[in-house]
Design a protein around this motif. Structure first.
Motif, short mmCIF file in Angstrom:
data_model
loop_
_atom_site.label_atom_id
_atom_site.label_comp_id
_atom_site.label_asym_id
_atom_site.label_seq_id
_atom_site.Cartn_x
_atom_site.Cartn_y
_atom_site.Cartn_z
N SER A 85 0.83 -1.21 0.00
CA SER A 85 0.00 0.00 0.00
C SER A 85 0.87 1.26 0.00
N GLN A 86 0.20 2.37 -0.22
CA GLN A 86 0.81 3.68 -0.02
C GLN A 86 0.95 3.93 1.49
N GLY A 89 -2.53 4.71 3.09
CA GLY A 89 -3.41 4.67 1.93
C GLY A 89 -4.71 3.97 2.27
N ASP A 93 -7.07 -0.18 -2.79
CA ASP A 93 -6.05 0.02 -3.82
C ASP A 93 -5.11 -1.18 -3.91
N GLU A 128 3.47 -0.02 -5.62
CA GLU A 128 3.27 1.38 -5.26
C GLU A 128 4.49 2.28 -5.50
N SER A 130 6.36 3.50 -3.28
CA SER A 130 6.43 4.55 -2.26
C SER A 130 7.66 4.41 -1.36
N GLN A 193 -9.68 5.13 -8.85
CA GLN A 193 -8.82 6.20 -8.32
C GLN A 193 -9.10 7.54 -9.01
N SER A 381 -8.14 8.32 -3.66
CA SER A 381 -7.28 7.17 -3.47
C SER A 381 -5.94 7.66 -2.94
N HIS A 382 -5.08 6.72 -2.54
CA HIS A 382 -3.79 7.04 -1.91
C HIS A 382 -4.01 7.86 -0.64
N THR A 383 -5.11 7.58 0.04
CA THR A 383 -5.46 8.24 1.28
C THR A 383 -6.35 7.31 2.08
N GLU A 386 -10.00 6.85 0.99
CA GLU A 386 -10.40 6.04 -0.16
C GLU A 386 -11.60 5.17 0.22
#
Length: 410
Positions: A85-86, A89, A93, A128, A130, A193, A381-383, A386
């Motif tokens: 994941s982010q 996130g 996702d 990801e 990240s 997203q 998304s990326h939060t 989401e």
């Protein structure tokens, strides 16, 4: 013939995976090769074992579960996504694509359905990007787009080395990170997203391709000095130059295309003191569009803006290209399989181009590829915010299952 995913089990499995690396805000913090990533990998391996799949982990940590078909010479249908994941996130996702692939296998096993083509499900390593760059790293190595030794040597912000972290969590397999069998096609489910499905009251997205993108970083080199006594015309302020270009990164897309987007997602200013003129500033650019020529034009424009800003502020500058991905157009047969599945299930399907990169970006170099999108509420998304309703999740998972099943019989 239609197959139907068990809705209750699918939702329960989604909730179960979300507990591993779950956050107080209802999201996920499950970075690639972290302890949480190891836990979810162990969980996924157990689920695949329970379904009688032949499990393989390759030398880059990509995880595969193989289900035999009735024709041993037929190409395999690959289905999956990613479980990392982010930072902070959402729970959908990537993970929903893996859970949906698992549920496809469970459904076929429940009904004792044999398929002509084999089915294999996959969890790709570090989609990801990240913690370690680039994004879509595992599928990129597997598809031959990245050199494995270079990717092994990548480090995160703390200096941890990718290969060492892969070994630490015990997911550096012995199988070469490359296709080990003949593949017919690949399908991937993902949350959109973006806002387009919701805005058009669609139930599922029939993805026709993925935007290309350019990532890079610009650094301005000025002179540090006292922010009080130094007259304005004596200053070489790296941050002022950076601010001018960052503003243009926001404006350039409006001059190029309807789907063009531009973002500065990272900035580092030194010495980062309220009382000192910034001496060095590094920031990133990111542009995306379905047209490669548009992406190249955006890159050229931001570099031209950097040159002008450096001249105006009397600073030096340099830049680094960090990633380039060409736009992808999916195979008609995979797109049509998704469209037929949505229609047969009486879902309102909408053809859509993906605005985000996915592992399908790389798999299409190896085999025919397609994707299914679920609705993303408010496009977030990326939060941790989401959100996709379980009804929309289920519609997408059912569409994926039937599209993949169709491909196994062609």
């Amino acid at each position: 013939m239609l197959v139907e995913v068990d809705r209750e089990r699918f939702v329960d499995t989604m909730k179960e995976q979300a507990e591993i690396g779950g956050t107080d805000g209802g999201g996920l913090h499950r970075l690639a090769l972290s302890d949480e990533d190891k836990q979810i990998r162990d969980w996924f391996a157990t689920q695949m074992k329970n379904e009688g799949l032949e499990i393989t982990v390759d030398e880059f940590g990509n995880m595969f579960g193989y289900r035999e078909g009735t024709d041993p010479d037929a190409g395999t249908v690959l289905v999956g996504s990613h479980l990392d994941s982010q930072p902070y996130g959402g729970i959908y996702d990537g993970a929903m694509g893996v859970v949906a692939a698992l549920e496809l296998v469970r459904t076929l096993n429940d009904e004792s359905i044999e398929t002509e083509r084999p089915i294999e499900i996959v969890n790709w390593t570090n989609e990801e990007g990240s913690r370690f760059q680039p994004a879509m790293q595992g599928s990129g190595v597997w598809a031959g787009e990245h050199d494995i030794e270079k990717e092994y040597a990548k480090t995160d912000a703390s200096g941890d080395v990718f290969e060492e972290e892969l070994e630490r969590i015990d997911y550096k397999g012995e199988t070469p990170a490359e296709p080990q069998r003949e593949y017919d096609s690949y399908l991937e489910l993902h949350v959109e997203q973006g806002p387009y499905l919701e805005e058009n009251d669609a139930d599922v997205g029939i993805v026709t391709g993925i935007v290309g993108f350019t990532w890079g970083a610009i650094t301005f080199h000025g002179e540090a000095d006292h922010s009080g006594p130094t007259p304005m015309h004596y200053r070489s302020d790296a941050l002022v130059a950076a601010a001018d270009v960052i503003t243009q990164i926001r404006r350039i897309p409006s001059t190029l295309g309807e789907r063009t987007v531009g973002t500065t997602g990272y900035i580092d200013s030194q010495p980062n003191s309220i009382n000192t003129i910034p001496e060095q500033v590094t920031f990133t650019w990111g542009f995306r569009d379905p047209d490669a020529d548009v992406i190249e034009e955006a890159r050229a424009q931001v570099l031209a803006e950097a040159e002008w800003a450096a001249e105006r502020e009397g600073v030096d500058w340099d830049y680094e290209d960090r990633m380039w991905v060409d736009p992808v157009h999916f195979a008609d047969r995979c797109v049509d399989a998704v469209a037929r599945a949505a229609e047969q299930l009486s879902y309102d399907g909408m053809r859509i181009f993906s605005g985000a990169g996915h592992d399908a970006t790389h798999t299409h170099k190896v085999m025919d590829t397609g994707m299914v999108f679920s609705v993303s509420e408010n496009g977030k998304s990326h939060t941790e915010d989401e959100y996709t309703s379980w009804s929309d999740c289920y519609a997408a998972a059912n569409t994926l299952a039937n599209a993949a099943f169709k491909l196994t019989t062609e």
